[in-house]
Every structure is written in C-alpha cells, then in structure tokens.
Design a protein around this motif. Sequence first.
Motif, mmCIF file in Angstrom:
data_model
loop_
_atom_site.group_PDB
_atom_site.id
_atom_site.type_symbol
_atom_site.label_atom_id
_atom_site.label_comp_id
_atom_site.label_asym_id
_atom_site.label_seq_id
_atom_site.Cartn_x
_atom_site.Cartn_y
_atom_site.Cartn_z
ATOM 1 N N GLU A 268 -91.224 6.143 23.285
ATOM 2 C CA GLU A 268 -91.946 6.046 24.422
ATOM 3 C C GLU A 268 -93.418 5.579 24.224
ATOM 4 O O GLU A 268 -94.119 4.853 25.063
ATOM 5 N N LEU B 295 -92.226 1.145 23.452
ATOM 6 C CA LEU B 295 -91.845 0.647 24.659
ATOM 7 C C LEU B 295 -93.064 0.102 25.649
ATOM 8 O O LEU B 295 -93.845 0.931 25.873
ATOM 9 N N ASP B 296 -93.117 -1.131 26.060
ATOM 10 C CA ASP B 296 -93.906 -1.591 26.765
ATOM 11 C C ASP B 296 -93.641 -1.765 28.369
ATOM 12 O O ASP B 296 -94.715 -1.564 29.153
ATOM 13 N N SER B 297 -92.359 -2.010 28.577
ATOM 14 C CA SER B 297 -92.088 -1.996 29.847
ATOM 15 C C SER B 297 -91.702 -0.578 30.594
ATOM 16 O O SER B 297 -91.299 0.272 29.909
ATOM 17 N N ASN B 298 -92.242 -0.482 31.857
ATOM 18 C CA ASN B 298 -92.052 0.642 32.412
ATOM 19 C C ASN B 298 -90.679 1.002 32.728
ATOM 20 O O ASN B 298 -89.904 2.006 32.902
ATOM 21 N N THR B 299 -89.807 -0.004 32.856
ATOM 22 C CA THR B 299 -88.299 0.124 33.203
ATOM 23 C C THR B 299 -87.738 0.747 31.896
ATOM 24 O O THR B 299 -87.049 1.647 32.087
ATOM 25 N N HIS B 300 -88.219 0.302 30.848
ATOM 26 C CA HIS B 300 -87.686 1.011 29.526
ATOM 27 C C HIS B 300 -87.926 2.395 29.233
ATOM 28 O O HIS B 300 -87.171 3.060 28.763
ATOM 29 N N ARG B 301 -89.234 2.660 29.765
ATOM 30 C CA ARG B 301 -89.804 4.020 29.634
ATOM 31 C C ARG B 301 -89.016 4.822 30.443
ATOM 32 O O ARG B 301 -88.683 5.962 30.064
ATOM 33 N N TYR B 302 -88.663 4.571 31.761
ATOM 34 C CA TYR B 302 -87.863 5.069 32.611
ATOM 35 C C TYR B 302 -86.504 5.513 32.074
ATOM 36 O O TYR B 302 -85.888 6.476 32.072
#
Length: 144
Positions: A109, A113-120
């Motif tokens: 995290e 992970l750069d994208s907020n979608t991937h973090r979620y």
Amino acid sequence: MRICLKIWIPLKKKFFTKMDIKKITYFILGIISLIMAYIGIVLPGIPGTPFVLFTAFFFIRSSPKMQRWIMKQKIFSKIIRKFEDNPVLPIKYKLLLLFPILSSIAIAEVFYLDSNTHRYIGIGIAIVIIILVLRIKKISISKN
C-alpha cells in the motif's frame, strides 16, 4: 476412448496414481513445514507451533509411517497432543498468522500502489483476511 490418469515415472512402480501424487504432495508440504517448525523453534520471533501443526496435518495425510514418526518426536508430540485436547486456535496464533500477511499488504500500500482503486482493493483484501482468520474457532488435524 478412455483417458488414463496415471503418470509414468521410472521409480519403484511404473505408474503413480492420482492418490499417490496427492500423498507425495502432502509429504513434500510436510517436509517444508517441518523445516519451518525447526526454524521457528530455534529462532525467536518466528512462530514454531503453527508449523508443527501444519506438519502433523500433512504427515497424517501422507502416510501412517510419517504420522507415527511425528508423534514419536518429543517436542512435536507435546504440541500436537495439547492441540488435539483443545483444538481452538488462540488469539496469539491468530495474530501471528495475520502479522506477515498484513505487513506485506501495508508495504505494498505504501510503496508500490499508486492508484486509489488498487489501494481500496488491497484494504478490502486485508479486511477479508482479518475477518476470516478471526472467525477460526476449531481446527482439526485428524484425517477424518
């Protein structure tokens, strides 16, 4: 036309059946968890007990000979018998199971992970893992 599910390997027998391959897989996984159990007993900070239980789980399913061997070991037989008497996974071991998984998710995290979608998605996976591990009540290592 019939499909043969046997694999030819030139060892003692000409063919390994599907059941033999399953037993060999359990044996290999048992050896790996046995090595991890020894490492966990020797090194502080690495849990040994879960790996002892994994070893018993895999060896019971691989062969009666390995089951007898694991039960003859002084260190391992005490842990296994204690667990068979009370097959509840204590919160301490649940936390030890969660720590490496959640720390690797946290590292991913923060650093990868750069994208907020991937973090979620990562946070969702972590929540599901926490719920599943904390819901574990009883574990059976017997063959049945």
